[in-house]
Design an enzyme around this catalytic site. Structure first.
Site, PDB file in Angstrom:
ATOM      1  N   LYS A 137       0.783  -0.970  -0.018  1.00 34.04           N
ATOM      2  CA  LYS A 137       0.070   0.037   0.068  1.00 34.04           C
ATOM      3  C   LYS A 137       1.006   1.172   0.030  1.00 34.04           C
ATOM      4  O   LYS A 137       1.695   1.180   0.861  1.00 34.04           O
ATOM      5  CB  LYS A 137      -0.928  -0.029   1.218  1.00 34.04           C
ATOM      6  CG  LYS A 137      -1.837   1.197   1.315  1.00 34.04           C
ATOM      7  CD  LYS A 137      -2.541   1.310   2.440  1.00 34.04           C
ATOM      8  CE  LYS A 137      -2.110   1.619   3.754  1.00 34.04           C
ATOM      9  NZ  LYS A 137      -3.052   1.543   4.909  1.00 34.04           N
TER      10      LYS A 137
ATOM     11  N   GLY B 273      -3.448   7.963  15.606  1.00 29.82           N
ATOM     12  CA  GLY B 273      -2.777   9.030  15.051  1.00 29.82           C
ATOM     13  C   GLY B 273      -1.241   8.901  15.024  1.00 29.82           C
ATOM     14  O   GLY B 273      -0.675   9.780  14.076  1.00 29.82           O
ATOM     15  N   THR B 274      -0.478   8.360  15.803  1.00 26.97           N
ATOM     16  CA  THR B 274       0.973   8.200  15.769  1.00 26.97           C
ATOM     17  C   THR B 274       1.417   7.227  14.829  1.00 26.97           C
ATOM     18  O   THR B 274       1.410   6.059  15.339  1.00 26.97           O
ATOM     19  CB  THR B 274       1.478   8.285  17.347  1.00 26.97           C
ATOM     20  OG1 THR B 274       1.201   9.326  17.856  1.00 26.97           O
ATOM     21  CG2 THR B 274       3.079   8.311  17.139  1.00 26.97           C
ATOM     22  N   ASP B 275       1.956   7.849  13.925  1.00 28.23           N
ATOM     23  CA  ASP B 275       2.353   6.773  12.903  1.00 28.23           C
ATOM     24  C   ASP B 275       3.609   7.137  11.983  1.00 28.23           C
ATOM     25  O   ASP B 275       3.712   6.509  10.956  1.00 28.23           O
ATOM     26  CB  ASP B 275       1.071   6.209  11.709  1.00 28.23           C
ATOM     27  CG  ASP B 275       0.566   7.523  10.865  1.00 28.23           C
ATOM     28  OD1 ASP B 275       1.326   8.604  11.179  1.00 28.23           O
ATOM     29  OD2 ASP B 275      -0.449   7.427  10.337  1.00 28.23           O
TER      30      ASP B 275
ATOM     31  N   LYS C  11       6.040  11.810  15.656  1.00 28.28           N
ATOM     32  CA  LYS C  11       4.507  12.167  16.198  1.00 28.28           C
ATOM     33  C   LYS C  11       4.279  11.701  17.482  1.00 28.28           C
ATOM     34  O   LYS C  11       5.128  10.881  17.911  1.00 28.28           O
ATOM     35  CB  LYS C  11       3.594  11.509  15.041  1.00 28.28           C
ATOM     36  CG  LYS C  11       3.403  12.149  13.742  1.00 28.28           C
ATOM     37  CD  LYS C  11       2.131  11.495  13.151  1.00 28.28           C
ATOM     38  CE  LYS C  11       1.952  12.208  11.636  1.00 28.28           C
ATOM     39  NZ  LYS C  11       0.827  11.665  10.922  1.00 28.28           N
TER      40      LYS C  11
END
Length: 323
Positions: free
Chosen positions: A72, A226-228, A232
Site C-alpha cells: 500500500k 494518530g501516531t504513525d 508524532k
C-alpha cells in the site's frame, strides 16, 4: 510472455460498498493472527515527509501459504482540506509472487479507514473493561468516526460520548452520525473528559500530547491511532509508564508509534491475544494502551477479499497489461 494479460482496477465506487463490517473484522483478525504466527511477513516501512508538507509511506508484505503479495502506498496531505479533498490518500497493489506481474490496483482510502477501525475494535474487545460506557474521542474526522462507530458496536451497553474537536466547538455533522446510538456532546475541558472516561480514542494527526498524563484514571483503555510517523505523538509523557501496552507490531510501534517515546517498555502484540498464545487477564485498575501503527497484512487480507469478490462477480475494470 502473454500478450493478452489483464490488470484489474477497482475504484472507490467498487471498494466502498464492498467493504462489509463483519468480513473486514474477520480479515483484520486473520492478519493479526498470521503476524503473531509469523506466517505472514511485514517488510520494513517507508515513511517520509515531502517538500509539499505531505507524508508518503509504503507498507508491504506477503503470506507465502496464500500466494499473497502486495503493498500500500499511502500518506497524509494536509493541504487537501483546502481543496475540499481527503488528506489521507492510499492505493493498494496486489502481485503474482511467482512472476511479479501486477494483478490488481485498487483505491485504498476506504480500505485503510475500515481496516483501522476494525483493528481498533478488536483491541477494544480484548482490552477494555466490559462494563465500559463512557467514551472520549479526540478528533472528528474520518478515522475518529469509524473508530467510534466500531467501539459503539463492540461495547455491550449504551454509551455516553464526549469528543474534542479542533476548534473546541460542537461539530453538528459528527454528532448527527451518532445521535441515534449514544448520548454525544462536545468536551470543553479535555482533561476532565479523559478523567471521566472508560475508553479514550485518539484519532488526530499526532501533532503533540492531547491531554495531561494525570487525567488518565485507573481502568482506562486507550486506542491510539494518530501516531504513525517518527516524531508524532498523541499521548503525554508518563502514560505508557503506567500502562500495559499492546501493539500491532513491536518493532514498528517502537519506530513510528507511541512506543517510540518509551522504546524500553515491554509491549505485547495483539495477534498473540487473538491467537490465544499471549494470555492476558485485565484487573479493574489496569490502564491499557493499544498503540496502532497499521500492518501491511491488514491491507493485504482486506484487499484479497475484495479482489476475490470482484473476480467471482466479474466486476471492476480489466485493462490490457501485456508482459
Amino acid at each position: 510472455m502473454p500478450a493478452d494479460a489483464q490488470l484489474l482496477l477497482l475504484d472507490r465506487d467498487f471498494v466502498e460498498p464492498a467493504l462489509q463490517g463483519d468480513q473486514v473484522l474477520a480479515a483484520v483478525r486473520e492478519a493479526f493472527v498470521l503476524h503473531s504466527q509469523r506466517a505472514g511477513r511485514v517488510f520494513p516501512v517507508v515513511r517520509e515527509t515531502l517538500h509539499t508538507r505531505g507524508v508518503f509511506g509504503i507498507k508491504s508484505g506477503d503470506v507465502a501459504s496464500q500466494d499473497l503479495l502486495g503493498f500500500k502506498a499511502a500518506g497524509f496531505w494536509p493541504n487537501n482540506r483546502a481543496k475540499g479533498g481527503e488528506p489521507h490518500q492510499a492505493t493498494i497493489a496486489l502481485f503474482d509472487p511467482y512472476t511479479g506481474r501486477p494483478l490488481c490496483i485498487m483505491d485504498g482510502n476506504a480500505i485503510t479507514t475500515a481496516r483501522t477501525g476494525a483493528a481498533g475494535a478488536l483491541g477494544l474487545q480484548q482490552l477494555a473493561r466490559p462494563d465500559s460506557t463512557r467514551i472520549c474521542v479526540f478528533g472528528t474526522g474520518v478515522q475518529a468516526t469509524v473508530q467510534l462507530k466500531y467501539a459503539l458496536s463492540m461495547l455491550p451497553r449504551r454509551c455516553t460520548v464526549r469528543y474534542v474537536s479542533i476548534s473546541g466547538e460542537p461539530e453538528p455533522r459528527f454528532e448527527m452520525a451518532f445521535r441515534d446510538h449514544c448520548a454525544i456532546s462536545v468536551a470543553h475541558d479535555r482533561n476532565e473528559a479523559v478523567a471521566d472516561s472508560d475508553v479514550v480514542i485518539t484519532a488526530t494527526p499526532g501533532g503533540g500530547a492531547l491531554f495531561d498524563a494525570a487525567a488518565v484514571q485507573p481502568g482506562t483503555h486507550l486506542t491510539c491511532v494518530g501516531t504513525d510517523t517518527a516524531g508524532k505523538r498523541e499521548l503525554p509523557q508518563g502514560v505508557l509508564q503506567r500502562a500495559r501496552i499492546f501493539v500491532d507490531d513491536q518493532e514498528q510501534a517502537r519506530t513510528i508509534g507511541e512506543c517510540q517515546w518509551a522504546p524500553e517498555l515491554p509491549c505485547t502484540e495483539i495477534g498473540g491475544l487473538l491467537a490465544g498464545t499471549a494470555p492476558f487477564e485485565r484487573s479493574a485498575s489496569d490502564i491499557t494502551v493499544f498503540d496502532m501503527t497499521g500492518l501491511a497484512l491488514q491491507d493485504l487480507t482486506v484487499a484479497r477479499l475484495l479482489y476475490e469478490h470482484a473476480l467471482a462477480k466479474g466486476t471492476g475494470t480489466q485493462v490490457a497489461w501485456p508482459w
